[in-house]
Every structure is written in C-alpha cells, then in structure tokens.
Motif scaffolding. Structure first.
Motif, PDB file in Angstrom:
ATOM      1  N   ASN A   1       3.680   2.076  -2.373  1.00 24.86           N
ATOM      2  CA  ASN A   1       3.574   0.812  -3.095  1.00 24.86           C
ATOM      3  C   ASN A   1       2.195   0.179  -2.895  1.00 24.86           C
ATOM      4  O   ASN A   1       1.587  -0.314  -3.852  1.00 24.86           O
ATOM      5  CB  ASN A   1       4.681  -0.151  -2.651  1.00 24.86           C
ATOM      6  CG  ASN A   1       4.748  -1.374  -3.526  1.00 24.86           C
ATOM      7  OD1 ASN A   1       4.771  -1.268  -4.751  1.00 24.86           O
ATOM      8  ND2 ASN A   1       4.771  -2.537  -2.904  1.00 24.86           N
ATOM      9  N   ARG A   2       1.688   0.199  -1.655  1.00 22.15           N
ATOM     10  CA  ARG A   2       0.345  -0.336  -1.395  1.00 22.15           C
ATOM     11  C   ARG A   2      -0.702   0.427  -2.187  1.00 22.15           C
ATOM     12  O   ARG A   2      -1.592  -0.168  -2.807  1.00 22.15           O
ATOM     13  CB  ARG A   2       0.030  -0.282   0.107  1.00 22.15           C
ATOM     14  CG  ARG A   2       0.656  -1.382   0.917  1.00 22.15           C
ATOM     15  CD  ARG A   2       0.108  -1.445   2.334  1.00 22.15           C
ATOM     16  NE  ARG A   2       0.278  -0.210   3.084  1.00 22.15           N
ATOM     17  CZ  ARG A   2       1.373   0.129   3.762  1.00 22.15           C
ATOM     18  NH1 ARG A   2       2.402  -0.682   3.793  1.00 22.15           N
ATOM     19  NH2 ARG A   2       1.436   1.267   4.417  1.00 22.15           N
ATOM     20  N   ALA A   3      -0.600   1.760  -2.195  1.00 21.03           N
ATOM     21  CA  ALA A   3      -1.554   2.585  -2.940  1.00 21.03           C
ATOM     22  C   ALA A   3      -1.477   2.286  -4.433  1.00 21.03           C
ATOM     23  O   ALA A   3      -2.509   2.148  -5.110  1.00 21.03           O
ATOM     24  CB  ALA A   3      -1.303   4.068  -2.679  1.00 21.03           C
TER      25      ALA A   3
ATOM     26  N   CYS B   1      12.645   0.382  -3.953  1.00 25.14           N
ATOM     27  CA  CYS B   1      12.373   0.228  -2.525  1.00 25.14           C
ATOM     28  C   CYS B   1      13.673   0.394  -1.742  1.00 25.14           C
ATOM     29  O   CYS B   1      14.688  -0.238  -2.060  1.00 25.14           O
ATOM     30  CB  CYS B   1      11.777  -1.159  -2.266  1.00 25.14           C
ATOM     31  SG  CYS B   1      11.422  -1.485  -0.526  1.00 25.14           S
TER      32      CYS B   1
ATOM     33  N   LYS C   1       1.032   9.590  -4.138  1.00 22.12           N
ATOM     34  CA  LYS C   1       1.327   8.197  -3.800  1.00 22.12           C
ATOM     35  C   LYS C   1       2.117   7.506  -4.906  1.00 22.12           C
ATOM     36  O   LYS C   1       2.112   6.296  -5.019  1.00 22.12           O
ATOM     37  CB  LYS C   1       0.013   7.415  -3.577  1.00 22.12           C
ATOM     38  CG  LYS C   1      -0.812   7.913  -2.426  1.00 22.12           C
ATOM     39  CD  LYS C   1      -0.120   7.663  -1.125  1.00 22.12           C
ATOM     40  CE  LYS C   1      -0.955   8.132   0.040  1.00 22.12           C
ATOM     41  NZ  LYS C   1      -0.207   8.097   1.291  1.00 22.12           N
TER      42      LYS C   1
ATOM     43  N   CYS D   1      -0.466  -0.470  -5.927  1.00 23.19           N
ATOM     44  CA  CYS D   1      -1.038  -1.801  -6.177  1.00 23.19           C
ATOM     45  C   CYS D   1      -2.558  -1.777  -6.108  1.00 23.19           C
ATOM     46  O   CYS D   1      -3.236  -2.366  -6.953  1.00 23.19           O
ATOM     47  CB  CYS D   1      -0.475  -2.810  -5.174  1.00 23.19           C
ATOM     48  SG  CYS D   1       1.270  -3.193  -5.442  1.00 23.19           S
ATOM     49  N   LEU D   2      -3.117  -1.081  -5.123  1.00 28.78           N
ATOM     50  CA  LEU D   2      -4.571  -1.017  -4.983  1.00 28.78           C
ATOM     51  C   LEU D   2      -5.231  -0.273  -6.146  1.00 28.78           C
ATOM     52  O   LEU D   2      -6.262  -0.702  -6.654  1.00 28.78           O
ATOM     53  CB  LEU D   2      -4.957  -0.368  -3.651  1.00 28.78           C
ATOM     54  CG  LEU D   2      -4.716  -1.228  -2.418  1.00 28.78           C
ATOM     55  CD1 LEU D   2      -4.966  -0.422  -1.139  1.00 28.78           C
ATOM     56  CD2 LEU D   2      -5.596  -2.466  -2.451  1.00 28.78           C
TER      57      LEU D   2
ATOM     58  N   GLN E   1       6.679   2.075   1.240  1.00 28.88           N
ATOM     59  CA  GLN E   1       5.739   0.961   1.432  1.00 28.88           C
ATOM     60  C   GLN E   1       4.283   1.436   1.267  1.00 28.88           C
ATOM     61  O   GLN E   1       3.473   0.770   0.610  1.00 28.88           O
ATOM     62  CB  GLN E   1       5.926   0.322   2.820  1.00 28.88           C
ATOM     63  CG  GLN E   1       7.196  -0.470   2.978  1.00 28.88           C
ATOM     64  CD  GLN E   1       7.219  -1.712   2.096  1.00 28.88           C
ATOM     65  OE1 GLN E   1       6.200  -2.332   1.822  1.00 28.88           O
ATOM     66  NE2 GLN E   1       8.407  -2.077   1.630  1.00 28.88           N
ATOM     67  N   GLN E   2       3.972   2.587   1.841  1.00 24.87           N
ATOM     68  CA  GLN E   2       2.619   3.133   1.722  1.00 24.87           C
ATOM     69  C   GLN E   2       2.309   3.474   0.266  1.00 24.87           C
ATOM     70  O   GLN E   2       1.229   3.191  -0.236  1.00 24.87           O
ATOM     71  CB  GLN E   2       2.484   4.379   2.606  1.00 24.87           C
ATOM     72  CG  GLN E   2       1.077   4.911   2.674  1.00 24.87           C
ATOM     73  CD  GLN E   2       0.978   6.119   3.588  1.00 24.87           C
ATOM     74  OE1 GLN E   2       1.942   6.839   3.807  1.00 24.87           O
ATOM     75  NE2 GLN E   2      -0.216   6.338   4.109  1.00 24.87           N
TER      76      GLN E   2
END
Length: 160
Positions: A75-77, A52, A44, A79-80, A72-73
């Motif tokens: 980036n979400r991972a 991006c 990830k 950030c989390l 996008q996936q």
C-alpha cells in the motif's frame, strides 16, 4: 557496499517508474495501466487487488502478521508511485505552461532590426511557430502573416 542484485533491483524500479507517463485529462487509462504494470513488476501491487487484512492482534499467527505487513508495504509503495506520477504531471503541466508563455512572449516581441539576414529572421519566427505547434498552440495563418509583416521595419512596407 550494495550488491549487484540490489543495484539491478534499483535500476528495475527506476525503469518501471520512468515508464509511467505524466497523468493528463486524456490519458487516464494508459496512465493507470502503466502504474499497475510498474507496481506489478516491482511485486508491490498486492494492495491494488486485495483488501487490507484485519490488523493483527496478540493472538495472530506469524502468517497473519506477515500478510498484514506485506499488504501495508504494498500500500505504501502504491501510494508513493501514484503520488510521484501525479506530482510529475503537475510539474510537467507547469513547465509546459511556462514554455508556452515564454515562446508566445518571444513571438509577440520579436522585431527585425536589420542586423541580420531577413531569411534568418523569418527562420527564427518559423522556429517559434513550430515550437508553439509542438506545444499544441496553433496560431491562425492570417495572424502569423500580419504579425510578421508588422514586425518588419518601414523599408519593407511594400509587403504590407
């Protein structure tokens, strides 16, 4: 029912996240390396090293749509994982401060009451001092001696 590969994947994700230490003012380089490693192991880390892609439009190919969604996936991972590690650091700091405060309070209020052996009392003080040292709170030896002696009842006044 979850397949064994799903469970292995979940276990792997958990193991990778658990390897990330709480962020502190002295370990940013290690923390960053562990975050990057965890994200890489989870596949990830795309958002860490690629910009991006432009948002797909009506004319975009399936490959462009997939590249955008993958980024996008990722980036979400990213950030989390980073948010989780920072929140863990805040919790760790809060917990350590509470433990320091509690231990100092116990040390400051301890008094020998004569209902136990004096050695047990001294050992209890030593344990509190060692706990404070482990929490990186070091009290001067002169203060420790003074505090122990003044916490004894008058029958031990010859030691003062």
């Amino acid at each position: 029912m979850a397949s064994s590969s799903d469970m292995n994947s979940a276990g792997s994700v958990s193991a990778n996240l658990n390897s990330v230490p709480p962020l502190s003012s002295s370990n940013f380089s290690l923390w960053k390396m562990k975050v990057e490693t965890a994200l890489c192991c989870m596949n990830k880390d795309l958002a860490l090293y690629k910009d991006c892609p432009k948002e797909p439009g009506l004319e975009s190919s399936a490959k462009e749509l997939q590249a955008y969604e993958d980024w996008q996936q990722s980036n979400r991972a990213c950030c989390l994982v980073m948010l989780s590690a920072v929140l863990m650091s805040i919790h760790y700091t809060h917990t350590a401060k509470a433990e320091i405060s509690d231990t100092i309070r116990k040390f400051s209020t301890i008094k020998y009451r004569g209902d136990s052996d004096i050695r047990e009392y001294v050992q209890e003080i030593v344990n509190l001092v060692e706990k404070l040292k482990a929490l990186k709170v070091v009290l001067p030896d002169d203060y420790l001696v003074h505090h122990v002696l003044t916490s004894l009842p008058t029958q031990y006044s010859q030691f003062e």
